[in-house]
Design a protein around this motif. Structure first.
Motif, PDB file in Angstrom:
ATOM      1  N   GLU A 184       0.838  -1.190   0.000  1.00 21.86           N
ATOM      2  CA  GLU A 184       0.000   0.000   0.000  1.00 21.86           C
ATOM      3  C   GLU A 184       0.875   1.241   0.000  1.00 21.86           C
ATOM      4  N   VAL A 185       0.492   2.231  -0.794  1.00 16.97           N
ATOM      5  CA  VAL A 185       1.231   3.483  -0.849  1.00 16.97           C
ATOM      6  C   VAL A 185       0.446   4.557  -0.093  1.00 16.97           C
ATOM      7  N   ARG A 186       1.166   5.334   0.684  1.00 14.19           N
ATOM      8  CA  ARG A 186       0.561   6.453   1.403  1.00 14.19           C
ATOM      9  C   ARG A 186       0.973   7.728   0.696  1.00 14.19           C
ATOM     10  N   VAL A 187       0.007   8.499   0.234  1.00 14.66           N
ATOM     11  CA  VAL A 187       0.278   9.708  -0.532  1.00 14.66           C
ATOM     12  C   VAL A 187       0.090  10.924   0.367  1.00 14.66           C
ATOM     13  N   LEU A 188       1.150  11.712   0.483  1.00 13.57           N
ATOM     14  CA  LEU A 188       1.119  12.930   1.287  1.00 13.57           C
ATOM     15  C   LEU A 188       1.146  14.145   0.371  1.00 13.57           C
ATOM     16  N   SER A 189       0.911  15.296   0.937  1.00 15.68           N
ATOM     17  CA  SER A 189       0.962  16.534   0.162  1.00 15.68           C
ATOM     18  C   SER A 189       2.388  16.805  -0.319  1.00 15.68           C
ATOM     19  N   SER A 190       2.563  17.824  -1.149  1.00 14.35           N
ATOM     20  CA  SER A 190       3.889  18.147  -1.669  1.00 14.35           C
ATOM     21  C   SER A 190       4.868  18.477  -0.556  1.00 14.35           C
ATOM     22  N   SER A 191       4.372  19.010   0.553  1.00 13.27           N
ATOM     23  CA  SER A 191       5.246  19.367   1.674  1.00 13.27           C
ATOM     24  C   SER A 191       5.634  18.164   2.507  1.00 13.27           C
ATOM     25  N   GLY A 192       4.967  17.028   2.284  1.00 16.73           N
ATOM     26  CA  GLY A 192       5.275  15.829   3.048  1.00 16.73           C
ATOM     27  C   GLY A 192       4.889  15.910   4.506  1.00 16.73           C
ATOM     28  N   GLU A 193       3.886  16.704   4.816  1.00 20.22           N
ATOM     29  CA  GLU A 193       3.444  16.809   6.208  1.00 20.22           C
ATOM     30  C   GLU A 193       3.006  15.432   6.697  1.00 20.22           C
TER      31      GLU A 193
END
Length: 228
Positions: A184-193
């Motif tokens: 499973e991949v966890r997708v974060l915002s561009s900032s990687g918060e």
């Protein structure tokens, strides 16, 4: 779909090739040496350099291949060894100039979609790296790759390409465990918060995600951070 690949002979790029062929897609790959990539049905291999616009143009015009639907860019800088302290072999701006060349030629032929593998720490994701990660990058030659990815990041935003920048956290390369695996991949915002110092992502996961994003047109003109 038919894809144009830059970086197909690298560790992530080879996973992308295997994944797209297994799904019935086809691709043309521009590589510096044909010996670096195993020939397979559905894969057209063309020798050349991503720093050469004529080489990119020649690859796209390779006989018997249709115009690609999208490009997947998995190039990275090269050091003399895997040691983070090893001397960098790639020239300055290798990633930025290679991507700029590809975008220019792709636009010329009417291909606007490109998915670029980047790395956490680029752009606004720097602020959410752990202090230890920042110290590591500042102390080793890995910082040169991050800097080049940063230049690429800025330049591609000035193009008319429909890009997606996939900023992967620390990659894992356990081939035996990853073979055929789907994580499973966890997708974060561009900032990687929400990134944690312990986060990692398998190269297999990244390859699958790059292809999915390219096929489905996800995250248009955006950057995302990915982890498992």
């Amino acid at each position: 779909m038919h894809f144009f690949l830059l970086g197909a002979s690298g560790r992530t790029g080879q996973k992308v090739v295997t994944e797209l062929l297994s799904q019935g897609h086809t691709a043309i790959a521009l590589v510096r040496s044909t010996a670096s990539l195993t020939p397979r049905a559905g894969l057209t291999i063309v020798t050349g350099s991503p720093l050469s616009k004529p080489d990119i143009r020649n690859a796209l015009n390779a006989a018997s291949t249709p115009l690609p639907s999208a490009a997947i860019f998995t190039l990275n800088t090269v050091r003399e060894s895997d040691s983070p302290f090893a001397k960098q072999v790639s020239p300055p701006r290798f990633l930025a100039d290679s991507c700029a060349n590809a975008c220019e030629i792709l636009e010329e032929v009417g291909v606007r979609r490109i998915v670029v593998m980047s790395t956490a720490g680029v752009g606004d994701s720097w602020g959410n790296l752990s202090l230890l990660s920042k110290l590591f990058l500042g102390w080793t030659n890995v910082k040169l790759a991050v800097e080049d990815h940063g230049l690429l990041d800025k330049e591609i935003r000035e193009t008319n390409m429909n890009f997606t920048l996939v900023r992967a956290v620390r990659l894992t390369f356990d081939e035996e465990k990853e073979e055929g695996a789907t994580k499973e991949v966890r997708v974060l915002s561009s900032s990687g918060e929400g990134m944690r110092m312990s986060d990692s992502v398998s190269v297999q996961t990244v390859a699958q995600f790059l292809l999915k994003v390219a096929i489905e047109g996800l995250y248009s003109r955006r950057a995302v951070v990915v982890t498992n």
